[in-house]
Design a protein around this motif. Structure first.
Motif, PDB file in Angstrom:
ATOM      1  N   LEU A 114      23.162  35.281   7.679  1.00 31.89           N
ATOM      2  CA  LEU A 114      22.074  35.365   8.656  1.00 31.89           C
ATOM      3  C   LEU A 114      21.619  36.800   8.868  1.00 31.89           C
ATOM      4  N   ASN A 115      22.559  37.736   8.817  1.00 30.03           N
ATOM      5  CA  ASN A 115      22.218  39.144   9.033  1.00 30.03           C
ATOM      6  C   ASN A 115      23.106  40.002   8.133  1.00 30.03           C
TER       7      ASN A 115
ATOM      8  N   HIS B  27      27.716  34.461   9.135  1.00 28.29           N
ATOM      9  CA  HIS B  27      27.064  35.520   9.914  1.00 28.29           C
ATOM     10  C   HIS B  27      26.440  36.570   8.994  1.00 28.29           C
TER      11      HIS B  27
END
Length: 384
Positions: free
Chosen positions: A324-325, A321
């Motif tokens: 991704l960000n 996660h």
């Protein structure tokens, strides 16, 4: 690292006087609020003084500058934040995995090593916030030191006292354990005071975690050579987590969580693989004619594989996660996931060494830590 914020405020309303045939009333309210618990409010009403015309005059509350003293519960909460109590459950597995790697059963000396590890770990927590108090005043003003809930001198004194206690417990476990505890304590202090914000910071933290595992091996079995591979694997995991934590307040780094994700995959493959040569104590226990202290091969393989999978699931998802960000909240979650993944990794390392009972004992620390974190007083205490 996110911490509980706590602030205090006082408000005073002026006294009011009303003239009436039946009397008069006046009041004031004061409130104190903090991040650990919801604010408490108290209402006081002034006394009445009769006049010759049967009127009353309300007497006001105490002066507005009367500071509210911290309650014992708020002080305890501040120390819980400073010492990051929920993270303590990641510590005993170091010594237990070290004992398993050395081929020895945990005993009283192992308990002394665990006590030493806990003290040195908490010394590092207190010293960390003392060293970062100026930086935290700008970036994390709600932490115990910049918010004024704990004095810097008290945090530094706690770090010194905990270090002394840790070394004393290691000495009680024997000279080999003390030989490991001294460089471990030196590494903790060097990291917090000097190395944390340098390129050598993650490596120093990894060395501290590896030495902690060797401390358990030295205290229990007297030797550390057989435990070096396990110490290296645990240190590699710590290196990856620490590298991610360096950007937890600013975010923006994709490389660190990506590298941590790759490290997690590599460690899973290494830990899940059957160890080609057991420690001397495990080999003796598995010799023909002796009662074996290791589980049957099929059970041992399943235990090692299962714990490795738990380790991967705990660490990999938040790392992914954050890739991704790479925002600060997701980066902080990645750090927390990496810290929590330490427990199943320690358990898998113990299983890899053939210590099935020890691995299950270490694995049980994870649900115990979750239960402790859900306690009312700990719900807002961060693990990071």
């Amino acid at each position: 690292m996110s911490r509980i914020s706590a602030t205090a405020r006082n408000s005073t309303r002026g006294a009011s006087a009303t003239r009436a045939s039946g009397g008069a009333s006046g009041g004031a309210s004061s409130g104190v609020s903090n991040g650990v618990s919801a604010g408490a409010s108290a209402r006081a009403s002034g006394g009445a003084v009769e006049t010759s015309a049967s009127a009353t005059v309300a007497v006001g509350p105490p002066p507005a500058d009367a500071a509210a003293l911290p309650t014992p519960s708020s002080r305890a909460g501040a120390w819980a934040e400073l010492l990051r109590l929920p993270a303590l459950f990641t510590v005993p597995g170091d010594a237990l995995a070290g004992a398993a790697a050395a081929g020895a059963r945990p005993g009283p000396r192992t308990l002394l090593a665990i006590g030493s590890s806990l003290c040195l770990y908490e010394a590092g927590m207190a010293l960390n916030d003392w060293a970062d108090r100026a930086e935290d005043a700008v970036e994390r003003p709600n932490r115990p030191l910049p918010s004024g809930r704990i004095r810097p001198a008290a945090a530094l004194a706690a770090a010194g006292a905990l270090t002394g206690a840790g070394l004393a417990l290691a000495a009680g476990a024997g000279r080999p354990a003390l030989t490991i505890a001294v460089p471990l304590a030196a590494t903790v202090w060097a990291y917090d005071l000097t190395l944390k914000h340098t390129p050598a910071g993650p490596a120093a933290m990894a060395a501290a975690r590896g030495l902690d595992l060797l401390l358990g091996a030295a205290a229990t079995g007297g030797g550390t050579r057989a435990a070096l591979p396990s110490a290296a694997l645990l240190g590699s995991h710590t290196l990856a987590v620490t590298a991610v934590s360096r950007r937890e307040t600013t975010g923006g780094s994709v490389l660190a969580p990506l590298a941590a994700l790759a490290t997690t995959g590599a460690l899973t493959g290494l830990v899940a693989r059957r160890r080609t040569r057991l420690p001397a104590g495990r080999r003796a226990a598995a010799a023909p004619g002796l009662s074996g202290s290791i589980p049957a091969p099929g059970v041992a393989d399943a235990l090692r594989t299962g714990l490795s999978a738990v380790y991967t699931a705990t660490a990999a998802r938040p790392y992914f996660h954050a890739v991704l960000n790479p925002s600060p909240p997701l980066t902080q979650r990645a750090v927390g996931g990496g810290i929590r993944a330490t427990i199943p990794l320690q358990a898998a390392l113990a299983a890899r060494s053939g210590a099935g009972a020890t691995s299950l004992l270490v694995a049980a620390l994870a649900p115990a830590g979750r239960w402790f974190t859900r306690r009312t007083a700990m719900r807002k205490v961060s693990i990071t």
